[in-house]
Design a protein around this motif. Structure first.
Motif: not given
Length: 426
Positions: A182, A194, A216
């Protein structure tokens, strides 16, 4: 008038004009590079104070009394961890510092999962085929890491709100799926941040694999380009609410804040995950570069110091993004042969040209002296099924060179699109 609506004769006229302009560009002998999102010289100059920060000091101890010239402090200076903690919304005690590359920390995390397991579970190399979810278009270096270990990559489409969570929630029910890459804020290359609901759905994931990890990569957490920047919900806090904090590992660095070649990287996660990673880290190193961390602390001071520095970056970068967007709008909008993002931050403009044309566009630019990211690089294994996506990196070239590069890019897009349509209609 849209190119698709034109007659063959009109398309031929567009092609002829583009071909003439292209020949003129080839004759110039250009040598321009916008293949990667590198800071330019003016951005690097903003952080020269980092190099001066230690000159006036007679001692080199941190707040705990550790001599930063010596061994020790396996997880990095507490002052620097506090700065990252403020930026990422994670307790400083839950952060490990590395040297300039967060990519290396990501590689090491995947490597540990592969050879020794995540969180005490069986190493991935002993579990047969393992898989990773890859939002696309995405970051090519993420894909390179997982490909290096032979991990199968599964593309997941990016929506305006982030990765398609319906697909992710379904795929994580497969126990062979071990993680998801991500870039949650100003995603590379789409520029998408996001949505709150996407972040919450990541936090609520209940994957079949207990060793599943959300990678992340918050690389652009302070890299805003406008007065109305995107806001990203704190994934760590949401995971704590759901009891899933062991699943998420957050990465960041100062690579595009101070110096890519001499910055500070950070990894943040739950106390349990940090304890697990400590076993590897303390074998791997006696301590990362504390003098460099101290230099950054003295120069940046705190999170507000980081944000103040980034305003200088914005003044340099915003005009370059405007050059890109203005060129695309002025040259291509009426013809309707491409779509592009309008990012509020980050380092890239995402460009989708006519299906089947991206490789041709990149080839034309390269032959005329402008290097772009390879077509397909934003997909696992370099395979863009539509051959349409191109990542534009405006940061590195001077503005004059960027204007030339964009002029050539627009010519190449027109030429490739007209060639394709004429071929299809004959």
């Amino acid at each position: 008038m849209k190119l698709l609506s034109m007659t063959p004769g009109e398309i031929k006229a567009i092609k002829q004009q583009a071909a003439e302009q292209y020949r003129d560009f080839k004759a110039r002998g250009l040598c321009l590079n916008m293949a990667r999102g590198k800071p330019c010289v003016e951005q690097l100059d903003l952080a020269l104070g980092v190099l001066e920060a230690l000159h006036a000091r007679s001692e080199f101890a941190n707040s705990n009394g550790d001599d930063c010239r010596n061994y020790g402090v396996w997880n990095g200076l507490p002052e620097m961890r506090e700065i990252f903690g403020q930026l990422l919304g994670v307790p400083a005690d839950n952060i490990i510092l590395g040297n300039n590359s967060s990519l290396q920390m990501m590689f090491d995390t995947i490597s540990q999962g592969y050879t020794h397991g995540c969180g005490g579970y069986t190493p991935w190399c002993k579990q047969g085929d393992v898989k990773f979810l890859c939002p696309v278009p995405g970051y090519d270096r993420h894909f390179a890491v997982t490909e290096y270990f032979g991990i199968k990559m599964i593309p997941v489409p990016m929506l305006k709100t982030g990765p398609d969570m319906d697909i992710i929630e379904r795929l994580v029910q497969d126990p062979s799926v071990k993680g998801c890459w991500c870039v949650p804020k100003y995603s590379n290359p789409t520029g998408i941040t996001y949505s709150d609901e996407t972040v919450r759905r990541f936090a609520r994931l209940r994957p079949a694999a207990k060793d599943f990890r959300i990678m992340w990569d918050n690389a652009y957490c302070v890299h805003d380009l406008t007065d109305q920047p995107d806001e990203l919900l704190n994934i760590y806090e949401e995971c704590v609410k759901e009891g899933t904090e062991d699943q998420v590992i957050i990465f960041a660095s100062t690579s595009k804040i101070s110096f890519p070649g001499a910055g500070v990287a950070a990894l943040a996660s739950s106390a349990k995950t940090i304890a697990s990673l400590k076993t590897r880290t303390t074998v791997q190193t006696i301590g990362s570069d504390k003098l460099n961390q101290l230099r950054h602390v003295l120069f940046l001071h705190d999170a507000e110091g980081v944000r103040s520095l980034m305003k200088g970056h914005r003044k340099i970068l915003a005009p370059k993004f405007n050059i890109v967007l203005d060129a695309l709008e002025n040259e291509l909008a009426e013809l309707d042969v491409a779509r592009w993002s309008h990012p509020k931050g980050g380092y890239f403009v995402n460009l989708d040209v006519m299906s089947g044309c991206a490789k041709r566009v990149v080839e034309l630019c390269r032959e005329a002296g402008v290097e772009l990211t390879d077509a397909g690089a934003t997909f696992p294994y370099g395979m863009d099924p539509n051959d349409s996506n191109i990542r534009i990196a405006p940061s590195f070239p001077p503005e004059g060179e960027l204007r030339q590069a964009m002029e050539l890019l627009c010519i190449a897009i027109k030429l490739a699109a007209s060639e394709k349509l004429l071929f299809e209609r004959t």
